[in-house]
Design an enzyme around this catalytic site. Structure first.
Site, PDB file in Angstrom:
ATOM      1  CG  HIS A 139      -2.017   0.854   1.365  1.00 31.05           C
ATOM      2  ND1 HIS A 139      -1.909   2.216   1.218  1.00 31.05           N
ATOM      3  CD2 HIS A 139      -3.328   0.609   1.610  1.00 31.05           C
ATOM      4  CE1 HIS A 139      -3.106   2.768   1.387  1.00 31.05           C
ATOM      5  NE2 HIS A 139      -3.977   1.808   1.616  1.00 31.05           N
ATOM      6  CD  GLU A 240      -3.122   1.313  -1.992  1.00 32.41           C
ATOM      7  OE1 GLU A 240      -3.607   0.221  -1.636  1.00 32.41           O
ATOM      8  OE2 GLU A 240      -3.670   2.407  -1.746  1.00 32.41           O
TER       9      GLU A 240
HETATM   10  O1  TA6 Z   1      -6.060   1.581  -0.549  1.00 31.78           O
HETATM   11  C1  TA6 Z   1      -7.055   2.526  -0.446  1.00 31.78           C
HETATM   12  C2  TA6 Z   1      -7.803   2.331   0.850  1.00 31.78           C
HETATM   13  O2  TA6 Z   1      -8.382   1.056   0.898  1.00 31.78           O
HETATM   14  C3  TA6 Z   1      -8.816   3.453   0.968  1.00 31.78           C
HETATM   15  O3  TA6 Z   1     -10.136   3.024   0.856  1.00 31.78           O
HETATM   16  C4  TA6 Z   1      -8.483   4.112   2.281  1.00 31.78           C
HETATM   17  O4  TA6 Z   1      -9.324   3.815   3.275  1.00 31.78           O
HETATM   18  C5  TA6 Z   1      -7.042   3.680   2.516  1.00 31.78           C
HETATM   19  O5  TA6 Z   1      -6.912   2.412   1.951  1.00 31.78           O
HETATM   20  C6  TA6 Z   1      -6.450   3.801   3.889  1.00 31.78           C
HETATM   21  O6  TA6 Z   1      -6.980   2.895   4.790  1.00 31.78           O
HETATM   22  P1  TA6 Z   1      -6.586   2.986   6.326  1.00 31.78           P
HETATM   23  O7  TA6 Z   1      -7.260   1.816   6.986  1.00 31.78           O
HETATM   24  O8  TA6 Z   1      -5.106   2.899   6.396  1.00 31.78           O
HETATM   25  O9  TA6 Z   1      -7.096   4.313   6.806  1.00 31.78           O
END
Ligand code: TA6
Length: 264
Positions: A139, A240
């Protein structure tokens, strides 16, 4: 705990044992390439906001587990006696993981630094006696000078799931420019994507990951994220490498591998 890597000509990377999360990558003669929120504590059991969180065994809320699974919340073990430019971390199932996901596994993350590139290899070994299914992602939060000036190339003609609207679309833009809250899963995505800025670019080369996620929370959602500074959204973009839309089925004894190379 933090492990530091260096390359021959002075590239540097830092990895938090919490999540085996790369939190800094400075290629030789370049500036920091990864975003790390100034308000994200490194010394709690809270997930770290920035760098390269390892998402396993569930991406987002696509399943019954806590959002983004548990790998980013766990302390990974560093295997000793690695060189100064390479580190190998491992995470095995334990009481906490088995309480919410009843499977035996060994996850390994190998981080290799060279002067201009950072390679991250993820393997998942099913060490149990029955098949399991998972999704996963690296990510990656890229640090950018100003989100409005960022150009993401390589995604044209790729279908994506718009996680905000709940629709499926075909990407017509090249480059993709972010001007609002964006949360997309590009499916069967190209393996070569670039994050370009005025004076530099980072190439993302992925292997074994079917999807690419692009995320920026923009101003309103960004302000609601407790561990993101108010103007944080202007200085980050997540691109990601991920395996989400076709979850991985892994039989007992088998190993799944995927990797991401970031290069300047
Ligand atoms: O990768 C994108 C995502 O899934 C978004 O929907 C957003 O929520 C982000 O990840 C961050 O998630 P987190 O749980 O780290 O706040």
């Amino acid at each position: 705990m933090i492990t530091n890597l260096t390359s021959i000509n002075g590239a540097r990377a830092q990895i938090a044992h919490h999540g085996a999360q790369v939190i800094s990558w400075i290629p030789a003669n370049r500036a920091e390439q990864l975003f790390l929120s100034k308000t994200s504590p490194l010394d709690t059991d809270q997930a770290i906001r920035g760098g390269v969180p390892v998402i396993f065994p569930q991406f987002g809320a696509f399943g019954p587990l806590p959002k983004h699974g548990f790998a980013r919340d766990q302390i990974w073990q560093l295997r000793q006696s690695e060189s100064i430019d390479r580190a190998v971390f491992e995470l095995r199932d334990n009481e906490a993981t088995r309480a919410i996901w009843p499977h035996s596994f060994l996850a390994e993350l190998t981080i290799t630094l060279s002067d201009v590139a950072l390679d991250i290899d993820l393997t998942i070994h099913n060490t149990g006696t029955s098949e399991f299914e998972f999704s996963a992602a690296l990510h990656t939060y890229f640090r950018v000078d100003q989100i409005r000036d960022v150009r993401i190339t390589g995604l044209k003609n790729t279908r994506y799931r718009d996680s905000i609207a709940g629709t499926e679309c075909l990407e017509l833009a090249d480059p993709v420019i972010i001007k609002e809250h964006v949360d997309r899963i590009y499916m069967q995505a190209p393996t070569h994507v670039e994050v370009q800025q005025k004076h530099q670019r980072v190439v993302i080369q992925s292997k074994g990951f079917s999807d690419t996620v692009v995320w920026n929370p923009w101003e309103k959602l960004g302000a609601a994220i407790a561990d993101l500074e108010p103007d944080g959204y202007q200085h980050m973009v997540c691109v990601e490498s991920a395996a989400i839309t076709k979850p991985i089925q892994l039989s007992a004894g088998l190993i799944w591998r995927a990797s991401q190379r970031l290069a300047c």
